[in-house]
Write an enzyme that holds these catalytic residues in place. Structure first.
Site, PDB file in Angstrom:
ATOM      1  CG  HIS A 135      -2.092   0.903   1.106  1.00 43.75           C
ATOM      2  ND1 HIS A 135      -2.005   2.264   1.322  1.00 43.75           N
ATOM      3  CD2 HIS A 135      -3.356   0.639   0.733  1.00 43.75           C
ATOM      4  CE1 HIS A 135      -3.202   2.800   1.101  1.00 43.75           C
ATOM      5  NE2 HIS A 135      -4.041   1.839   0.749  1.00 43.75           N
ATOM      6  CG  ASP A 185      -8.303  -4.259  -2.854  1.00 45.96           C
ATOM      7  OD1 ASP A 185      -7.515  -3.337  -3.137  1.00 45.96           O
ATOM      8  OD2 ASP A 185      -9.532  -4.105  -2.770  1.00 45.96           O
TER       9      ASP A 185
HETATM   10  C1  SDX Z   1      -6.187   0.047  -2.917  1.00 43.62           C
HETATM   11  O1  SDX Z   1      -4.464   4.550  -2.007  1.00 43.62           O
HETATM   12  C2  SDX Z   1      -5.407   3.932  -1.408  1.00 43.62           C
HETATM   13  O2  SDX Z   1      -5.838   4.312  -0.341  1.00 43.62           O
HETATM   14  C3  SDX Z   1      -5.966   2.751  -2.156  1.00 43.62           C
HETATM   15  C4  SDX Z   1      -6.964   1.897  -1.408  1.00 43.62           C
HETATM   16  C5  SDX Z   1      -8.255   2.653  -1.155  1.00 43.62           C
HETATM   17  O3  SDX Z   1      -8.986   2.246  -0.240  1.00 43.62           O
HETATM   18  O4  SDX Z   1      -8.579   3.574  -1.952  1.00 43.62           O
HETATM   19  O5  SDX Z   1      -6.424   1.465  -0.165  1.00 43.62           O
HETATM   20  C6  SDX Z   1      -7.362   0.651  -2.224  1.00 43.62           C
HETATM   21  O6  SDX Z   1      -5.933   0.396  -4.040  1.00 43.62           O
HETATM   22  C7  SDX Z   1      -5.299  -0.926  -2.167  1.00 43.62           C
HETATM   23  C8  SDX Z   1      -4.058  -1.373  -3.004  1.00 43.62           C
HETATM   24  C9  SDX Z   1      -4.529  -2.490  -3.926  1.00 43.62           C
HETATM   25  N1  SDX Z   1      -3.449  -2.853  -4.889  1.00 43.62           N
HETATM   26  C10 SDX Z   1      -2.824  -4.025  -4.819  1.00 43.62           C
HETATM   27  O7  SDX Z   1      -3.007  -4.869  -3.936  1.00 43.62           O
HETATM   28  C11 SDX Z   1      -1.895  -4.284  -6.005  1.00 43.62           C
HETATM   29  C12 SDX Z   1      -0.552  -4.824  -5.472  1.00 43.62           C
HETATM   30  N2  SDX Z   1       0.108  -3.757  -4.744  1.00 43.62           N
HETATM   31  C13 SDX Z   1       1.075  -2.940  -5.469  1.00 43.62           C
HETATM   32  O8  SDX Z   1       0.787  -2.731  -6.814  1.00 43.62           O
HETATM   33  C14 SDX Z   1       1.566  -1.729  -4.679  1.00 43.62           C
HETATM   34  O9  SDX Z   1       1.803  -2.158  -3.419  1.00 43.62           O
HETATM   35  C15 SDX Z   1       0.694  -0.484  -4.607  1.00 43.62           C
HETATM   36  C16 SDX Z   1       0.305  -0.002  -5.952  1.00 43.62           C
HETATM   37  C17 SDX Z   1      -0.522  -0.757  -3.797  1.00 43.62           C
HETATM   38  C18 SDX Z   1       1.523   0.594  -3.904  1.00 43.62           C
HETATM   39  O10 SDX Z   1       2.556   0.911  -4.738  1.00 43.62           O
HETATM   40  P1  SDX Z   1       3.660   2.013  -4.306  1.00 43.62           P
HETATM   41  O11 SDX Z   1       3.310   2.700  -3.050  1.00 43.62           O
HETATM   42  O12 SDX Z   1       3.934   2.861  -5.512  1.00 43.62           O
HETATM   43  O13 SDX Z   1       4.851   1.152  -3.920  1.00 43.62           O
HETATM   44  P2  SDX Z   1       5.872   0.595  -4.963  1.00 43.62           P
HETATM   45  O14 SDX Z   1       5.134   0.047  -6.152  1.00 43.62           O
HETATM   46  O15 SDX Z   1       6.909   1.629  -5.193  1.00 43.62           O
HETATM   47  O16 SDX Z   1       6.477  -0.641  -4.161  1.00 43.62           O
HETATM   48  C19 SDX Z   1       7.559  -0.440  -3.283  1.00 43.62           C
HETATM   49  C20 SDX Z   1       8.398  -1.704  -3.454  1.00 43.62           C
HETATM   50  C21 SDX Z   1       8.755  -1.978  -4.916  1.00 43.62           C
HETATM   51  O17 SDX Z   1       9.960  -2.695  -4.894  1.00 43.62           O
HETATM   52  P3  SDX Z   1      11.321  -1.905  -5.367  1.00 43.62           P
HETATM   53  O18 SDX Z   1      11.029  -1.269  -6.716  1.00 43.62           O
HETATM   54  O19 SDX Z   1      11.536  -0.858  -4.283  1.00 43.62           O
HETATM   55  O20 SDX Z   1      12.362  -2.978  -5.415  1.00 43.62           O
HETATM   56  O21 SDX Z   1       7.625  -2.845  -3.026  1.00 43.62           O
HETATM   57  C22 SDX Z   1       7.428  -3.728  -4.114  1.00 43.62           C
HETATM   58  C23 SDX Z   1       7.702  -2.944  -5.396  1.00 43.62           C
HETATM   59  O22 SDX Z   1       8.176  -3.809  -6.416  1.00 43.62           O
HETATM   60  N3  SDX Z   1       6.035  -4.143  -4.054  1.00 43.62           N
HETATM   61  C24 SDX Z   1       5.613  -5.398  -4.184  1.00 43.62           C
HETATM   62  C25 SDX Z   1       4.215  -5.318  -4.019  1.00 43.62           C
HETATM   63  N4  SDX Z   1       3.853  -4.059  -3.804  1.00 43.62           N
HETATM   64  C26 SDX Z   1       4.973  -3.325  -3.834  1.00 43.62           C
HETATM   65  N5  SDX Z   1       6.266  -6.557  -4.428  1.00 43.62           N
HETATM   66  C27 SDX Z   1       5.495  -7.666  -4.494  1.00 43.62           C
HETATM   67  N6  SDX Z   1       4.147  -7.688  -4.345  1.00 43.62           N
HETATM   68  C28 SDX Z   1       3.476  -6.529  -4.107  1.00 43.62           C
HETATM   69  N7  SDX Z   1       2.157  -6.547  -3.949  1.00 43.62           N
END
Ligand code: SDX
Length: 428
Positions: free
Chosen positions: A306, A363
């Site tokens: 998140h 989710d």
């Molecule tokens: C919702 O914003 C809100 O409030 C949203 C929400 C709401 O109620 O409105 O809470 C609802 O959208 C919840 C999130 C649902 N999405 C997912 O579950 C999809 C999987 N999660 C990711 O796509 C990600 O965690 C995000 C999009 C939710 C957050 O992305 P960020 O904050 O931009 O973080 P990031 O992508 O920069 O990740 C940081 C690191 C990265 O690694 P590095 O590049 O630093 O090496 O963590 C890794 C990412 O690769 N990472 C994950 C991961 N999520 C982040 N690695 C594996 N699995 C994951 N799920």
């Protein structure tokens, strides 16, 4: 406002910027005069360090896993409130009296039907259209039917548009489901609760009476509470930006639905259940954990991570508890739930996930319970949109009623070609 100042020094220039303090959460550096004073922009793709507005609706502390709606913790609202009461809370400043709640619920119930012409809209879609595609189209089309309430400068117009949107989303979502399975639309029955009405419109058929299961009704109502609002997430920011141009509320909510559909946002609940089904049995979990950790593999654990929560998403905890309660009550044993519990356990003890502070989000478990209730995965994000309409509408109202509101228009760091002359074809 605080008496604190931030001093920005660029070369020999320096600028004092006021530091503003909210009622809780991080202070903000007010940079509104930055460009005028320095000719420079800030640069923050993804807005990871940017507060886009002032709001009194929802507070999140990502480090502590705290979520408050008008100060009330989400766990207490999920345990003690109802979705209609939470909707009232978000739209107004506090919890309602019993009379206020009864009046609000009655008002919402009086707007649950759609214009009959709008029901023809569905027939233009293929039967296998994704419900979110239908939601985008039908909600956007609402503005064609309600010209009597699109003057956003009129508080009464804003109020009736808000009530219409909250009231009609269940009818629109249920009709999208009915259309996809070739069953006739079921019209609202206002003798039922908001959530009970939605269950009947979704799973009832004209051929026989439909009994709302109180356990399912309570669980789904709680799921709606958990999804009602969440500060300035991507879809809420979309609604605010669309609304800042003066667009009508129906168009703004349609924009929010479109943004929510993305798998990184509201589409994650559908993606998370599909992922859990792909994993199948617990012995396959390590393989997927390794894929999620592999930077060369685009696979991510859907339902994990998140932007704000760097601790456990408090909604995920309530969701997991609700799954157990519903499954125990309905006598359901779902191997996918067992796989999800084991996946969570393994991930939370893995250094990669701990270092990157990746916990289950709202989710991760929602799809398991929605599937057990009978919703197809394609309906999960439509349910998220149904519930989030309350937050979108409340945030839109808060923005439009702010006298200082201006159109949102971010700038950029331009890295394209500098000015050059046009080349005729023979010179290219
Ligand atoms: C919702 O914003 C809100 O409030 C949203 C929400 C709401 O109620 O409105 O809470 C609802 O959208 C919840 C999130 C649902 N999405 C997912 O579950 C999809 C999987 N999660 C990711 O796509 C990600 O965690 C995000 C999009 C939710 C957050 O992305 P960020 O904050 O931009 O973080 P990031 O992508 O920069 O990740 C940081 C690191 C990265 O690694 P590095 O590049 O630093 O090496 O963590 C890794 C990412 O690769 N990472 C994950 C991961 N999520 C982040 N690695 C594996 N699995 C994951 N799920």
């Amino acid at each position: 406002m605080t008496d604190k100042q931030a001093k920005l020094e660029i070369g020999t220039d320096s600028l004092d910027l006021p530091v503003l303090q909210g009622s809780c959460g991080p202070d903000v550096v007010d940079i509104r005069k930055l460009y005028g004073s320095t000719g420079k922009f800030t640069f923050d793709p993804g807005y990871k360090s940017t507060a886009s507005c002032e709001s009194a609706l929802t507070f999140i502390d990502g480090e502590e896993g705290v979520l408050l709606h008008r100060g009330y913790p989400i766990g207490q609202l999920a345990e003690n409130s109802s979705f209609m009461e939470t909707a009232y809370l978000l739209l107004n400043n506090d919890l309602p009296s019993q009379g206020e709640l009864d009046d609000f619920t009655y008002t919402i119930s009086r707007h649950t039907m759609l214009h009959e012409q709008l029901m023809q809209f569905y027939r233009g879609f293929r039967r296998d259209a994704h419900p979110m595609a239908i939601m985008c189209g039908v909600v956007g089309a609402l503005s064609a039917f309600y010209h009597d309430s699109t003057d956003i400068s009129d508080p009464d117009h804003r109020k009736i548009s808000s009530h219409r949107l909250i009231a009609k989303m269940p009818t629109i979502a249920a009709a999208a489901y009915k259309y996809s399975i070739g069953q006739p639309f079921v019209y609202p029955d206002n003798s039922l609760s908001y959530t009970g009405n939605f269950l009947r419109m979704t799973f009832g058929v004209p051929a026989e009476p439909y009994e709302v299961n109180p356990v399912v009704e309570k669980a789904l109502d709680r799921i709606f509470i958990l999804h009602a609002d969440h500060e300035q997430n991507a879809s809420t920011s979309t609604v605010r930006l669309a609304g800042s141009s003066g667009a009508n509320p129906f168009a703004c909510i349609a924009a929010g639905i479109a943004c929510l559909w993305g798998p990184a946002h509201g589409g994650a609940n559908e993606a998370a259940l599909n992922m859990l089904k792909e994993i199948g049995t617990p012995d396959r979990i390590p393989h997927y954990i390794e894929r999620a950790k592999d930077r060369n593999d685009p696979f991510r654990l859907m339902g994990f991570g998140h932007r704000v929560y760097k601790n456990y998403d408090p909604r995920a905890a309530v969701m997991q508890k609700t799954v157990r309660e519903v499954f125990d009550s309905l006598g359901v044993k779902d191997p996918v739930f067992e796989t999800a519990l084991q996946l969570e356990e393994i991930a939370l003890n893995d250094d990669y996930f701990r270092e990157k502070k990746l916990f289950p989000n709202v989710d991760f478990y929602s799809g398991i319970i929605l599937s057990a209730i009978g919703f197809p995965t394609t309906m999960f994000t439509a349910l998220f949109a149904l519930a989030r309409t309350v937050g979108w509408v409340a945030q839109w109202n808060e923005m439009i009623s702010d006298p200082g509101q201006v159109i949102g228009r971010p700038r950029q760091l331009y890295t394209g070609p500098t000015e050059r002359d046009y080349l005729s074809m023979d010179k290219r």
